[in-house]
Write an enzyme that holds these catalytic residues in place. Structure first.
Site, mmCIF file in Angstrom:
data_model
loop_
_atom_site.group_PDB
_atom_site.id
_atom_site.type_symbol
_atom_site.label_atom_id
_atom_site.label_comp_id
_atom_site.label_asym_id
_atom_site.label_seq_id
_atom_site.Cartn_x
_atom_site.Cartn_y
_atom_site.Cartn_z
ATOM 1 N N ARG A 38 -7.332 10.686 2.742
ATOM 2 C CA ARG A 38 -7.337 9.921 4.316
ATOM 3 C C ARG A 38 -7.739 10.638 5.504
ATOM 4 O O ARG A 38 -8.194 9.962 6.407
ATOM 5 C CB ARG A 38 -5.794 9.612 4.433
ATOM 6 C CG ARG A 38 -5.501 8.938 5.717
ATOM 7 C CD ARG A 38 -4.096 8.590 6.055
ATOM 8 N NE ARG A 38 -3.007 9.352 5.481
ATOM 9 C CZ ARG A 38 -2.545 10.293 6.137
ATOM 10 N NH1 ARG A 38 -2.995 10.411 7.247
ATOM 11 N NH2 ARG A 38 -1.544 10.942 5.555
ATOM 12 N N TYR B 25 -14.842 -13.409 16.652
ATOM 13 C CA TYR B 25 -14.238 -13.613 15.339
ATOM 14 C C TYR B 25 -12.458 -13.864 15.933
ATOM 15 O O TYR B 25 -12.049 -12.960 16.608
ATOM 16 C CB TYR B 25 -14.452 -12.433 14.474
ATOM 17 C CG TYR B 25 -13.552 -12.420 13.336
ATOM 18 C CD1 TYR B 25 -13.901 -13.513 12.245
ATOM 19 C CD2 TYR B 25 -12.876 -11.630 12.811
ATOM 20 C CE1 TYR B 25 -13.262 -13.561 11.066
ATOM 21 C CE2 TYR B 25 -11.845 -11.551 11.723
ATOM 22 C CZ TYR B 25 -12.350 -12.449 10.778
ATOM 23 O OH TYR B 25 -11.646 -12.766 9.589
ATOM 24 N N ASP C 42 -18.980 -5.753 18.865
ATOM 25 C CA ASP C 42 -19.186 -6.157 17.101
ATOM 26 C C ASP C 42 -20.484 -6.555 16.773
ATOM 27 O O ASP C 42 -21.060 -7.554 17.257
ATOM 28 C CB ASP C 42 -18.041 -7.273 17.135
ATOM 29 C CG ASP C 42 -17.717 -7.775 15.616
ATOM 30 O OD1 ASP C 42 -18.697 -7.302 14.910
ATOM 31 O OD2 ASP C 42 -16.641 -7.847 15.153
ATOM 32 N N LYS D 178 -19.568 -7.710 5.352
ATOM 33 C CA LYS D 178 -20.925 -8.793 5.470
ATOM 34 C C LYS D 178 -22.130 -8.130 4.957
ATOM 35 O O LYS D 178 -22.252 -7.953 4.006
ATOM 36 C CB LYS D 178 -20.770 -9.335 6.837
ATOM 37 C CG LYS D 178 -19.391 -9.703 7.514
ATOM 38 C CD LYS D 178 -18.668 -10.752 6.802
ATOM 39 C CE LYS D 178 -17.320 -10.847 7.450
ATOM 40 N NZ LYS D 178 -16.175 -11.204 6.776
HETATM 41 C C1 LIG Z 1 -17.832 -10.759 13.553
HETATM 42 C C2 LIG Z 1 -16.668 -10.365 12.720
HETATM 43 N N1 LIG Z 1 -15.889 -9.050 12.956
HETATM 44 C C3 LIG Z 1 -14.948 -8.604 12.335
HETATM 45 C C4 LIG Z 1 -14.389 -9.424 11.082
HETATM 46 C C5 LIG Z 1 -13.331 -8.994 10.278
HETATM 47 O O1 LIG Z 1 -13.984 -8.163 9.372
HETATM 48 P P1 LIG Z 1 -12.753 -8.129 7.944
HETATM 49 O O2 LIG Z 1 -12.823 -9.345 7.260
HETATM 50 O O3 LIG Z 1 -13.882 -7.203 6.989
HETATM 51 O O4 LIG Z 1 -11.568 -7.342 8.028
HETATM 52 C C6 LIG Z 1 -15.188 -10.366 10.711
HETATM 53 C C7 LIG Z 1 -14.777 -11.157 9.430
HETATM 54 O O5 LIG Z 1 -15.347 -12.116 9.217
HETATM 55 C C8 LIG Z 1 -16.395 -10.951 11.458
HETATM 56 O O6 LIG Z 1 -16.897 -12.077 10.900
#
Ligand SMILES: Cc1ncc(COP(=O)(O)O)c(C=O)c1O
Length: 399
Positions: free
Chosen positions: A60, A113, A185, A210
């Site tokens: 961790r 998101y 992001d 992704k």
């Molecule tokens: C732009 C974006 N940020 C964050 C996330 C969250 O990621 P996770 O699903 O790996 O927790 C997603 C998930 O679809 C996303 O599309």
């Protein structure tokens, strides 16, 4: 370090991270599937805890396989250092909790998101953290939303699922002028197409679920900090919260990254052919794809990104019911949320990924009922086109 031989994304994706395993020369980073690391003596254990011996203690707190992935992504993003997390949301929540205090205010992209927005509005509001959501592609709207207490500008670009683009250079300058942090992001672009730290971002977040992993088989996240102070502050929070990665998960993502540039370019090539075809399709009302001259931030995309990527949103004529019929009729594309994998995925954000956002706010952010989101994969573009054509014909009967 190998990646320093080139700044080209194809070469960096293959070589970024540590040189081959110093113990046995393994070309692939070994998987250190262990929860804990032994000390040769009480003195060594004490020195590791004191930080005077750089060896590992407990997974961790750090692990060589995870560290290899962290180094790789930090190099790809041009950051100081990076922290692997259990999921993209663990990256978002750890960053917020590390950098925000009660009384702080966040200005965010309205079409982020959904769960990132929900985290601030529903969860962190309990701890006195406030947020305002604006179309960050409109810099004046961002400026107007800022308060004395604004501590963070949280930008997702291209935004999800509207594919609108925010000017990172302008946001970086505004954040410096106002003394706020810029957190981006970068999931939709991947470091192959966009490096927000170059434009003044303090922290870059990835859902590595992704494009970085790219094979729809791992959930993981990464936080890249631009400087040592932010890295230490976020790292301390991550170790306290415990949303760290597993070594095997890290190894899988590192393996995926080696083909990142190839996958991103192949999918982008297909998307660049599909978007103009969709734009003139009689069953399609509108298309949002930054590679199209009709996209409102087409010129900005060319300045800020190395390419328009492979996410396309479009409206199906006939609204909600037609959109749902369309996604029920595809055969090659998979009806699933997520993106960035080798396979083409299709979804309906208003009833799926963004259903948690109240309708009025969703519509104000441009997430309309007729919107279908297509995450183009690595298949031959003609096969994706034929699949969409068949599904559109099934959903919107010719008049
Ligand atoms: C732009 C974006 N940020 C964050 C996330 C969250 O990621 P996770 O699903 O790996 O927790 C997603 C998930 O679809 C996303 O599309």
């Amino acid at each position: 370090m190998a990646a320093k031989r080139s700044s080209r994304p194809e070469t960096m994706a293959v070589h970024a991270g540590p040189a081959p395993d110093p113990n046995h020369g393994g070309v692939s980073v070994p998987i250190y599937q262990t929860s804990t690391f032994s000390f040769r003596s009480a003195d060594e254990g004490a020195a590791r805890f004191a930080g005077t011996d750089p060896g590992y203690i407990y997974t961790r707190l750090g692990n060589p396989t995870i560290r290899a992935l962290e180094q790789c992504v930090a190099e790809l993003e041009g950051g100081h250092a990076a922290l692997g997390t259990a999921s993209g949301m663990a990256a978002v929540s750890t960053t917020f909790l590390a950098l925000l205090r009660p009384g702080d205010h966040v200005v965010g992209t309205d079409a982020v998101y959904g769960p990132s927005r929900l985290l601030l509005e529903k969860q962190l509001s309990k701890f006195g953290i406030e947020s305002s959501w604006v179309p960050t592609e409109d810099l004046e709207a961002v400026r107007r939303a800022m308060r004395q207490t604004t501590r963070m500008l949280f930008v997702e670009t291209p935004a999800n699922p509207t594919i609108k683009i925010t000017d990172l250079d302008a946001c970086g300058k505004l954040a410096r002028e106002k003394g706020t942090l810029l957190v981006v992001d970068n999931t939709f672009s991947s470091p192959v197409l966009q490096n927000p730290i170059r434009f003044g971002a303090d922290v870059v977040i990835h859902s590595m679920t992704k494009y970085l992993n790219g094979h729809s088989d791992v959930v993981a996240g990464m936080i890249v900090a631009a400087d040592a102070g932010l890295h230490a502050e976020i790292g301390s929070m991550l170790r306290s919260l415990g949303g760290t990665m597993d070594p095997h998960q890290a190894w899988l993502v590192l393996r995926g990254i080696r083909t990142l540039a190839l996958r991103v370019r192949q999918a982008q090539e297909s998307a660049s052919r599909l978007a103009p075809w969709l734009e003139v399709h009689p069953a399609v009302a509108w298309v949002s794809y930054p590679g199209l001259p009709s996209h409102p931030q087409h010129d900005l995309m060319r300045r800020q990104m190395a390419g328009p990527g492979s996410m396309i949103s479009f409206g199906v004529r006939g609204g909600l019911e037609a959109a749902r019929r369309m996604i029920d009729s595809v055969r090659l594309a998979t009806l699933a949320v997520s993106l960035g994998g080798v396979e083409t995925l299709i979804e309906h954000p208003a009833s799926m990924t963004h259903a948690s956002v109240p309708r009025a706010e969703r519509e104000a952010a441009g997430i309309r009922d007729d919107l279908v989101r297509l995450a183009v994969g690595c298949e031959a573009w003609e096969d994706i086109r034929d699949d969409l054509d068949r599904a559109l014909a099934a959903a919107v009967p010719a008049r």
